[in-house]
Design a protein around this motif. Sequence first.
Motif, short mmCIF file in Angstrom:
data_model
loop_
_atom_site.label_atom_id
_atom_site.label_comp_id
_atom_site.label_asym_id
_atom_site.label_seq_id
_atom_site.Cartn_x
_atom_site.Cartn_y
_atom_site.Cartn_z
N UNK A 1 -18.03 -46.62 34.40
CA UNK A 1 -18.63 -45.39 34.63
C UNK A 1 -19.37 -45.08 33.06
N UNK A 2 -20.57 -44.89 32.74
CA UNK A 2 -21.06 -44.40 31.56
C UNK A 2 -21.97 -43.11 31.76
N UNK A 3 -21.27 -42.05 30.99
CA UNK A 3 -21.77 -40.85 31.20
C UNK A 3 -21.64 -40.09 30.00
N UNK A 4 -22.46 -39.07 29.76
CA UNK A 4 -22.21 -38.28 28.40
C UNK A 4 -21.72 -38.92 27.00
N UNK A 5 -22.71 -40.26 27.01
CA UNK A 5 -22.45 -41.05 26.01
C UNK A 5 -20.98 -41.91 25.80
N UNK A 6 -20.41 -41.99 26.79
CA UNK A 6 -19.16 -42.72 26.91
C UNK A 6 -18.85 -43.86 27.85
N UNK A 7 -18.50 -44.90 27.76
CA UNK A 7 -18.21 -45.73 28.87
C UNK A 7 -16.64 -45.63 29.16
N UNK A 8 -16.28 -45.52 30.59
CA UNK A 8 -14.91 -45.20 30.75
C UNK A 8 -14.53 -46.35 31.65
N UNK A 9 -13.62 -47.18 31.59
CA UNK A 9 -13.22 -48.24 32.52
C UNK A 9 -11.75 -47.93 32.89
N UNK A 10 -11.64 -47.87 34.41
CA UNK A 10 -10.16 -47.35 34.94
C UNK A 10 -10.00 -48.49 35.66
#
Length: 426
Positions: free
Chosen positions: A291-300
Amino acid sequence: MRKLLPVLALWAASFSLASPAQDLFDQASFYVEFYYNGPARLNLKDLTRRYQLELDRACAQQKETCPYDQAVPVIQRMIEELQDNHTYYMSPEALRSTRESRQGNAPSRTLRIGITHVAIPGSRDRLIVDVVEGGPADEAGLAYGDRIIAVNGRLLNELPDENQAAQFLVQAVQTGRPVVLTILRGPERQRLEFTLTGREINLARFPSLKIRPGGVAVLRIPDFDAQGQVGRRVHELVREAQQKGARAMILELRGNSGGLLNEMIISAAAFLDEAYVALADRYQVERTEFRVRDGRITITRNGRSESTSLPFLARWRGPLAVLIDNNTASGGEYLASAIQRARVAPLIGVPTLGIGNTTTRPFNLINGGAISISYNRAYFADGSPYPERAVPDIVAETSIEQLANTGRDLPFEKALEALGIRSANP
């Protein structure tokens, strides 16, 4: 995953009892039977059993000494029966080339000018359908749709057949001396000459930007292969287009062959407020969300998240049109489908290749090659699956013959029209 260990141990224990060809086939068939998660509905055990009989016939005269080379074509035919473009055999050379592309450095090792050219029906001339950014052809100004009619003054139509015409061009480049290409360009059939010299080039592909007269930016993404480089470059080019006052953008995904999912998802964030894809394996025991949102990439991964800031992100908010074709594949299909679903831009062209709802994973083989297998299925944030292929909102056929004979790129013209820009000379 502990339950897999006895199975793997049994497989490995029998590994040295057969010929090299049998060992290689056993390894490939195990990977197919155990990990395949693609669209094919064949009975995988029956599939491998049938091709085991074929291998037995191929090795009948050699028995325990039957070499790897006897198994490779059998494995290839077995995998081809799946009719899944995300599942294929890679030779040691192809695997090396893929790894180099992922590093952003794929040396050609021979002299190249950096074009892909195809035959034109009814002619010996060659049509340029791809230009490698930064290569001699790109630096000289050659472009998609240019028709090569002569090499060093020799008309290609004077040669006996299309194969000799193609070889004549290759041989001219391989001399290392300057090569003069005569081309026809555009609907006006403008006749131009370009002099260029072949050299070893980097065959890894990167996004590129061209600003057309009138302020239309054309952002091309050939693939998502180069780790850590494609997504960042897309955002840099979006920012460059904005700084140069581009009033509209065409996203060129024709021929995009896919690549790394993280590079695709970062690229998608240049056009979407939230870019997302979830992957699940055949057994529903591995789940990974990007997920890329609000300037960050999050990998779960299986419920555990890691997040990283992406300070280079830019966001295109102007008019946008997306070009796709039947060679848009994998990550190119993911990006096109996500943009279409978000109603950010129309897709223009023809339906894509059709592997846009699986991801592939390579498994190394004992002969130094690998087998790439459809391993995961892909999902949107609401749990619905990504579609198999992206279907255009505006259908525009790409005709090699028409492009070669008239210089008109009809899908590109339709993209301009969708942006409210009418031009008879795209």
